[in-house]
Design an enzyme around this catalytic site. Structure first.
Site, short mmCIF file in Angstrom:
data_model
loop_
_atom_site.label_atom_id
_atom_site.label_comp_id
_atom_site.label_asym_id
_atom_site.label_seq_id
_atom_site.Cartn_x
_atom_site.Cartn_y
_atom_site.Cartn_z
N TRP A 162 0.84 -0.93 0.32
CA TRP A 162 -0.23 0.12 -0.11
C TRP A 162 0.92 1.57 -0.16
CZ3 TRP A 162 -4.11 -1.23 -1.65
CH2 TRP A 162 -4.99 -2.90 -1.38
N ASP A 163 1.95 0.95 0.92
CA ASP A 163 2.79 2.25 0.55
C ASP A 163 3.24 2.71 -0.86
OD1 ASP A 163 2.87 3.02 2.96
OD2 ASP A 163 4.40 1.84 3.97
N LEU A 164 3.81 1.50 -1.47
CA LEU A 164 4.73 2.06 -2.56
C LEU A 164 3.73 2.46 -3.92
CD1 LEU A 164 6.97 -1.73 -2.52
CD2 LEU A 164 7.48 -0.25 -2.93
N GLY A 167 2.94 5.83 -3.01
CA GLY A 167 3.58 6.70 -3.23
C GLY A 167 4.20 6.70 -4.91
#
Lengths: 412, 412
Positions: A162-164, A167
Site C-alpha cells: 500500500w505504501d508503494l 507513493g
C-alpha cells in the site's frame, strides 16, 4: 537530457511512500531536495541495516536526491525550509510530504509565500489518524485472503504494497497538478490518504463488488491464481514452481507442454464441462492440480524448463532473494537497470535505476543516496541565495548541519 | 474542471496494470478510450463475477473510460485503431498498452502516422518473455518472507501488488513523457517490464543491499512489523489486532496506554539494553510480545479502543472485507471517495473515485465502466471523423460492434 530534467521538487518525509515518490521523480531526472532535522528524521535508522549500522532502507529510498539537515525547532530553521519550498522558478514550487506539520509547513501558510505552490500531502486515513501499511492491510482484509486454504489465521504479506502504491500515486498526482498549473489553473494542495488508496484498490479489483453482490468474502486459496488456473508444484529436486493457465493460450500451452492432454480431456468428461472456461478452471482447480501434481513430482526443473520456455509458457520458480541474486541475470549488472553503486553511508551493492526506459531521453543510471546534509551548503547558496558568511553563521549556530555529523555514521 | 481535463489517452490492454493506468488517468479527468476486439479482450470474463456472470473485475478496472470494439483481424479494423491512437490534438497522441502487437501496433509503425506519439508499453520481463504478478512474485522472493516464522513454505499474497505498482508507474511515465513533449522534445516510447518493477522495488526497500552486504535472506516473521516493533494479538473476544511501535512516539504511546511501563522496564533491565532503540525492539520482539500478550488476551477490543484512539496509537483490527464493509465508514458512502454506482453490466455497488483530493479541481465522482463497445459510434464519428453512413457500413460488415452484443451480457 533525462525526462524530468529541470523540475525541482522539495520533500519532507519519512518511511516508504513519500520518500519513494521523491526518489521516483529524482530517477526520472528531477532535482529532488529532501530536508531532514539535524541527525536525521524518523526513518534515519530504518532496517535493514548495513554491517556498519547505517540504514540500507534510507539509502534505498533516497537515491539521487539532495539532502539538507536543518534545525526545524528554531524559527530561523523553519524559515529556511519555507524559502526552499517556495523558491521561485517555473519548474519549481512543488512539495511532497507526509509529515503533516500544522502551521508553518501547511499549504495555507506556504502558499502565502508562493501562491502557485503544488503540494502533495500523504496522510494515514481521511480523518487524519495515523496509519501505516501494517495497519491498513489488516483493516481491509487482504490477510484474510492470503495463506493456506485450510487456515483461519490472517497472513500479512512482507511487502509494504500500500505504501508503494500510494507513493506512486503521489508521483502521478504531483505531475498531474503541475500540468494543471502549467495550463494556467494555478497551484493546489493534493491530499491522499493511505487507507483510501487501499480501499479504492479493493474497489478497482472488483472485491467490493464481489462482497456487495455475492455476499461472501473471498477465501484463502494458498498460492493458487484466483479466478482461473495457476498453481505451485513441488518438483523432484525439491524446487517449487508456479505455472499459469490464466488465458486460454497459457492453459492450452501448459496442457500441451506437459503432455497431459488426454488426462485433462478425461477430467473434462468426468466433470461434464470444458476447462477452456477460466471459471471452470478455478472451480475445479484441485482436480486439475491432481492431474499435474505427479508430473511435476517426477521431474526436476531442469527436465522441463527448456520445453516450457520454448513453448512460451508463463511460469517461474520460487526463490529467495539471495537465490534470485545468484541465479537470475535480471538481478545483476547484465540488466541495464542495475549497476553496482558505492553508497557513502552503507557500501557498494547492486542498485536500481527507474524501471522505465524512456527512449526519448537517456536512462538516468542508478546513483547513490546522499549522506544526510550532503547538500546543505549548496542548497543554502543556490536556492536560498545566502552568502558564504551567512551560511557559515548558520552552521556556527547549529541551525543547519553538513555531511560530517549527525545520526548517520560515515562508512569506513 | 478536473485536473487532467482535455487530455486524451488510448488504451489497448488487458488484466490489471495497464487497465489500472488508464482508469487512474480517467479518474483524474482524462478522456481514456479503451479498445477491445469484438466480444471483449483477454480479461472480459476475469473473476470476480457478478451474479449475472459478468466481470466485476472488468467493471472495476475500466471505470470512466470509453469503449470501442473493433475486429482487429481485419486490416480495416486495424487501420481504425491506428487512426484513433494517432488522431491529432495537442493533448492527444498518447497510447498505453500491454498487448505487444508487432507491426501495425508498435511504436515504429504508429509514430509514422504521428511523429510525436507518446507510447507506454508494459512487458513481462526485459527479454520480452511473458510474466504476470503470480510469476514475478515467486521469482523475486517475497513469498519466502511471508507467513509464519516456523514455516518453510512460500506464501504468495492475494494482492497483485506488482501489477498495481507497475500500473501506477505507467501513469507517471506517461505524464512525464507528455511533459517532455510539451517542452518541445517530441514523443517517445517508454518501456516498463513488470519484473523490473519488482526487482527495482527490492532495491529501493534495501533488500538487495541487505542480501549483498549481510549475506542472508530476510526470514519469515509472521505478522510482525519488520525492523522495529509491531505485532498482532488475539483478544479475549476472539478479535485480532495489530499494534505498531515503529517510531519512538508510537512505542512509548503503546507502553503507556497498556500500563505496562514497569514490565517493559523490567525486561530492559533483564536484557541490559534500551528498547527505545528500534533495532532492539526488533531483535527482542518475542520477549516484548510475551509482555503484551496476556494484556490483550484478557481484554476485548472494546475495552481499549477508546484509550488507544485518544492516545493516538497506530493500530487496527484484522477484518475480512465483508467485516470492513459492515463496520468501517471509510468503506461506505460516508467517505466522499465512494458512492453507490449502477454499472450497466454488473449491478449497483459501492464504487471508488481516485483516492486523491485535488483541492484546485473538483473530485471526479466515481463513475461506471462502459458496456463493451458503448462508445464505438461516438469515437468513429468524433475522432476518426467518419460519416453516419460509413459508420453504418462498418457495423454492417461486422468490423466494429456496439454495446448490445459481444461476450458481455446485458444486466437484467
Amino acid at each position: 537530457m533525462t525526462v524530468l530534467k529541470g523540475m525541482r521538487v522539495v520533500e519532507g518525509s519519512a518511511f516508504v511512500a513519500v520518500p519513494l515518490a521523491g526518489m521516483t521523480l529524482a530517477q526520472m531526472g528531477a532535482e529532488v531536495i529532501r530536508f531532514d532535522r539535524i541527525g536525521g528524521g524518523l526513518d534515519a535508522g530504518r532496517w535493514p541495516l548495513a554491517p556498519n549500522g547505517n540504514s540500507l532502507f534510507w539509502a534505498g529510498m533516497n537515491k539521487g536526491k539532495k539532502s539538507i539537515a536543518v534545525d526545524m525547532k528554531a524559527a530561523e530553521g523553519r524559515e529556511l525550509i519555507s524559502q526552499i519550498i517556495t523558491a521561485p522558478g517555473d519548474d519549481a514550487g512543488m512539495f511532497l510530504t507526509n509529515l503533516r506539520v500544522r502551521g508553518w509547513m501547511d499549504y495555507e501558510t506556504l502558499s502565502k509565500a508562493r501562491e502557485d505552490l503544488v503540494m502533495v500531502t500523504l496522510t494515514g486515513d481521511r480523518h487524519g489518524r495515523p496509519q501505516v501499511d501494517y495497519t491498513v492491510n489488516p483493516a481491509l482484509g487482504i490477510p484474510m485472503m492470503t495463506g493456506p486454504e485450510d487456515s483461519q489465521e490472517p497472513v500479512a504479506h512482507a511487502l509494504p504494497a500500500w505504501d508503494l502504491i500510494a507513493g506512486n500515486l503521489c508521483v502521478s498526482a504531483l505531475l498531474a497538478a503541475e500540468r494543471h498549473r502549467l495550463r494556467g489553473h494555478g497551484g493546489q494542495e493534493v491530499e491522499i490518504a493511505l487507507k483510501d488508496v487501499a480501499a479504492a484498490t479493493l474497489g478497482h479489483l472488483g472485491i467490493i463488488g464481489d462482497v456487495s453482490l455475492n455476499g461472501a468474502d473471498r477465501g484463502k486459496a494458498g498460492n493458487a491464481l484466483y479466478g482461473a488456473y495457476g498453481q505451485d508444484f513441488l518438483c523432484a529436486d525439491g524446487r517449487r514452481v508456479m505455472v499459469i493457465g490464466l488465458t486460454h493460450r497459457q492453459w492450452i500451452g501448459l496442457v500441451k507442454a506437459t503432455g497431459l492432454g488426454d488426462a485433462i480431456k478425461g477430467l473434462e468428461a468426468r466433470l461434464g464441462l470444458s476447462l477452456d472456461d477460466e471459471g471452470n478452471r478455478w472451480r475445479h482447480r484441485k482436480a486439475i492440480t491432481a492431474v499435474f501434481e505427479p508430473w511435476f513430482a517426477a521431474r526436476n526443473v531442469s527436465d522441463f524448463e527448456g520445453t516450457f520456455n520454448s513453448a512460451g509458457l508463463t511460469w517461474s520458480e520460487f526463490r529467495s532473494v539471495r537465490e534470485a541474486m545468484s541465479d537470475d541475470s535480471d538481478l545483476s549488472e547484465d540488466n541495464p537497470m542495475f549497476r553496482a553503486v558505492k553508497h557513502p553511508d552503507t557500501g557498494t551493492y547492486l542498485t536500481p535505476a527507474h524501471p522505465a526506459i524512456f527512449h526519448g531521453a537517456p536512462r538516468e543510471a542508478a546513483t547513490a543516496a546522499p549522506v544526510l546534509g550532503a547538500n546543505t551548503e549548496e542548497i543554502l547558496a543556490d536556492i536560498v541565495g545566502l552568502s558564504s558568511a551567512s551560511i557559515g553563521a548558520l552552521f556556527d549556530k547549529g541551525l543547519v548541519d553538513g555531511p560530517r555529523t549527525g545520526a548517520h555514521k560515515t562508512a569506513a
